[in-house]
Write a protein that holds these residues in place. Structure first.
Motif, mmCIF file in Angstrom:
data_model
loop_
_atom_site.group_PDB
_atom_site.id
_atom_site.type_symbol
_atom_site.label_atom_id
_atom_site.label_comp_id
_atom_site.label_asym_id
_atom_site.label_seq_id
_atom_site.Cartn_x
_atom_site.Cartn_y
_atom_site.Cartn_z
ATOM 1 N N ALA A 106 -7.104 21.969 -7.021
ATOM 2 C CA ALA A 106 -7.733 20.754 -6.517
ATOM 3 C C ALA A 106 -7.118 19.528 -7.179
ATOM 4 O O ALA A 106 -6.622 19.597 -8.311
ATOM 5 N N TYR A 107 -7.148 18.419 -6.495
ATOM 6 C CA TYR A 107 -6.697 17.156 -7.058
ATOM 7 C C TYR A 107 -7.612 16.770 -8.221
ATOM 8 O O TYR A 107 -8.841 16.835 -8.107
ATOM 9 N N VAL A 108 -7.014 16.376 -9.340
ATOM 10 C CA VAL A 108 -7.794 15.938 -10.495
ATOM 11 C C VAL A 108 -7.911 14.419 -10.436
ATOM 12 O O VAL A 108 -6.915 13.708 -10.598
ATOM 13 N N PRO A 109 -9.099 13.896 -10.196
ATOM 14 C CA PRO A 109 -9.248 12.446 -10.050
ATOM 15 C C PRO A 109 -9.068 11.712 -11.374
ATOM 16 O O PRO A 109 -9.200 12.296 -12.455
ATOM 17 N N ASP A 110 -8.778 10.423 -11.271
ATOM 18 C CA ASP A 110 -8.595 9.607 -12.469
ATOM 19 C C ASP A 110 -9.827 9.638 -13.374
ATOM 20 O O ASP A 110 -9.706 9.590 -14.607
ATOM 21 N N GLU A 111 -11.005 9.702 -12.788
ATOM 22 C CA GLU A 111 -12.232 9.748 -13.579
ATOM 23 C C GLU A 111 -12.221 10.945 -14.527
ATOM 24 O O GLU A 111 -12.558 10.829 -15.711
ATOM 25 N N ALA A 112 -11.815 12.121 -14.007
ATOM 26 C CA ALA A 112 -11.781 13.331 -14.827
ATOM 27 C C ALA A 112 -10.681 13.244 -15.884
ATOM 28 O O ALA A 112 -10.861 13.674 -17.025
ATOM 29 N N LYS A 113 -9.531 12.683 -15.521
ATOM 30 C CA LYS A 113 -8.439 12.529 -16.487
ATOM 31 C C LYS A 113 -8.861 11.596 -17.626
ATOM 32 O O LYS A 113 -8.610 11.875 -18.805
ATOM 33 N N ALA A 114 -9.486 10.484 -17.255
ATOM 34 C CA ALA A 114 -9.899 9.510 -18.271
ATOM 35 C C ALA A 114 -10.948 10.103 -19.201
ATOM 36 O O ALA A 114 -10.921 9.886 -20.423
ATOM 37 N N ARG A 115 -11.873 10.873 -18.632
ATOM 38 C CA ARG A 115 -12.919 11.483 -19.462
ATOM 39 C C ARG A 115 -12.318 12.529 -20.404
ATOM 40 O O ARG A 115 -12.733 12.638 -21.561
ATOM 41 N N MET A 116 -11.344 13.278 -19.932
ATOM 42 C CA MET A 116 -10.723 14.281 -20.790
ATOM 43 C C MET A 116 -9.975 13.619 -21.941
ATOM 44 O O MET A 116 -10.060 14.071 -23.092
ATOM 45 N N ARG A 117 -9.276 12.541 -21.667
ATOM 46 C CA ARG A 117 -8.567 11.859 -22.751
ATOM 47 C C ARG A 117 -9.543 11.204 -23.715
ATOM 48 O O ARG A 117 -9.281 11.112 -24.917
ATOM 49 N N LEU A 118 -10.682 10.744 -23.213
ATOM 50 C CA LEU A 118 -11.743 10.241 -24.090
ATOM 51 C C LEU A 118 -12.205 11.343 -25.037
ATOM 52 O O LEU A 118 -12.358 11.124 -26.247
ATOM 53 N N ALA A 119 -12.408 12.536 -24.494
ATOM 54 C CA ALA A 119 -12.860 13.667 -25.315
ATOM 55 C C ALA A 119 -11.816 14.032 -26.368
ATOM 56 O O ALA A 119 -12.159 14.371 -27.512
ATOM 57 N N CYS A 120 -10.529 13.966 -26.008
ATOM 58 C CA CYS A 120 -9.462 14.269 -26.969
ATOM 59 C C CYS A 120 -9.445 13.255 -28.111
ATOM 60 O O CYS A 120 -9.345 13.626 -29.288
#
Length: 366
Positions: free
Chosen positions: A285-299
């Protein structure tokens, strides 16, 4: 994955590796024997094809045993993900030998001049973790077609002894360079927006988040080791001018509870967010910017909290922490060095917030 005896070996060699500023030969050999460097590589190249949440936990456990070893495992495994993206002839050239290590730097400091069949490249890169032990080296290179992740044989590369650092001393993260080296077109790719050589869920995962997840996982492992060490010290130590053990003192008890809560919360946030994005990748599935941004926040949050936990553990250890024989001082130095990496920079907190507030930040490298 890595057996308990590997972790015991890593711990036993860590102090010597720190002194030598390089992992010891027994540890390097054991890592390769266990296939640690190919944890997320395709099975075609002796890879384990681990899911990224499992990979994150394995990197954390290796870093718990020794941060420099965990970091080396992280950078060589994340680099081996290029086996999914390269055209088959280039991937075969680089990855057919199951013992070959690959690492390097993505920053496009190489400058390429087009010639027949490829390019002539010169450049110098920093932060070359594990490059001294590799057979192949990645050097981000600016070509006439834009930036590329280019792969060079180790023989083309000169390593410069520049890694005199506060922490992660045994990672061999020296500067390296090459001069007028030939780069065939097949060994220069851009992993975003291109058809991978081998399809898999790894190629559906946001490529530039590999390293952020890896750095955060290393930091969490170091934080866990710091808690292990202060717990062990607390039950043995009676501080000077005190009549009770450190473990019996309210201040330490409160600090230990806070350390555990902060590290466990950061780990849970990272693994929850990573698992959600990995599920999208499994479904292609396409990974939306919202999910990418949240993952980098978690990192970023994981790296920051882990560094803070090591500082709390170091302070709680008192005078015992300051000696080279204490793992607490090494955890403190290693975690703060790892957390300085640009992929977990606190600037990324701004990026997440800008996205949430509709301010359209640049997310090209997310």
């Amino acid at each position: 994955m890595p057996a308990p005896d590997l972790h015991a070996l890593i711990r036993s060699e860590a102090h010597l590796a720190e002194q030598r500023r390089a992992l010891t030969e027994p540890v390097l050999t054991a890592l390769v024997d266990a296939g640690v460097h190919r944890m997320i590589a395709p099975r075609r190249y002796a890879g384990a094809e681990l899911g990224l949440p499992e990979w994150s936990r394995e990197i954390g456990e290796l870093s718990r045993s020794d941060a420099s070893t965990g970091w080396t495992a992280m950078t060589t495994t994340s680099s081996s993900s290029l086996a999914w993206y390269l055209p088959p002839d280039a991937a075969d050239e680089i990855f057919t030998d199951p013992r070959a290590l690959i690492a390097g730097t993505a920053a496009p400091h190489g400058r390429a001049e087009a010639v027949g069949g490829g390019y002539r490249v010169s450049g110098r890169w920093g932060w070359g973790s594990a490059v001294p032990w590799c057979s192949w080296v990645i050097g981000g290179t600016l070509t006439s077609k834009g930036p590329r992740l280019a792969v060079y044989p180790r023989a083309d590369v000169t390593v410069h002894d520049t890694w005199h650092s506060a922490g992660l001393r045994a990672t061999g993260s020296h500067e390296f360079s090459l001069l007028n080296a030939f780069l065939p077109t097949r060994r220069a790719i851009w992993p975003v927006g291109t058809t991978p050589g081998i399809e898999g869920p790894v190629t559906a995962f946001p490529f530039f988040s590999f390293l952020a997840v890896g750095v955060a996982s290393v930091c969490l492992g170091i934080g866990r080791r710091a808690i292990d060490e202060i717990e062990a010290l607390a039950v043995e130590k009676t501080p000077q001018h005190a009549t009770t053990r450190l473990a019996e003192q309210t201040g330490l008890q409160i600090d230990l509870g806070l350390m555990e809560a902060r590290l466990s919360s950061a780990a849970a946030f990272l693994h929850e967010t990573l698992s959600a994005v990995w599920d999208m990748a499994l479904q292609r599935a396409y990974v939306p910017d919202e999910a990418k941004a949240r993952m980098r926040l978690a990192c970023t949050f994981a790296a920051s909290e882990a560094a803070e936990v090591t500082q709390m553990a170091f302070a709680a250890g008192g005078g015992s922490s300051v000696f080279e024989s204490s793992a607490l001082q090494r955890c403190f130095r290693d975690a703060h060095t790892a957390a300085q990496h640009t992929v977990v920079s606190k600037r990324l907190l701004e990026t997440y917030s800008m996205h949430r507030l509709g301010l359209e930040p640049d997310m090209a490298r997310f």
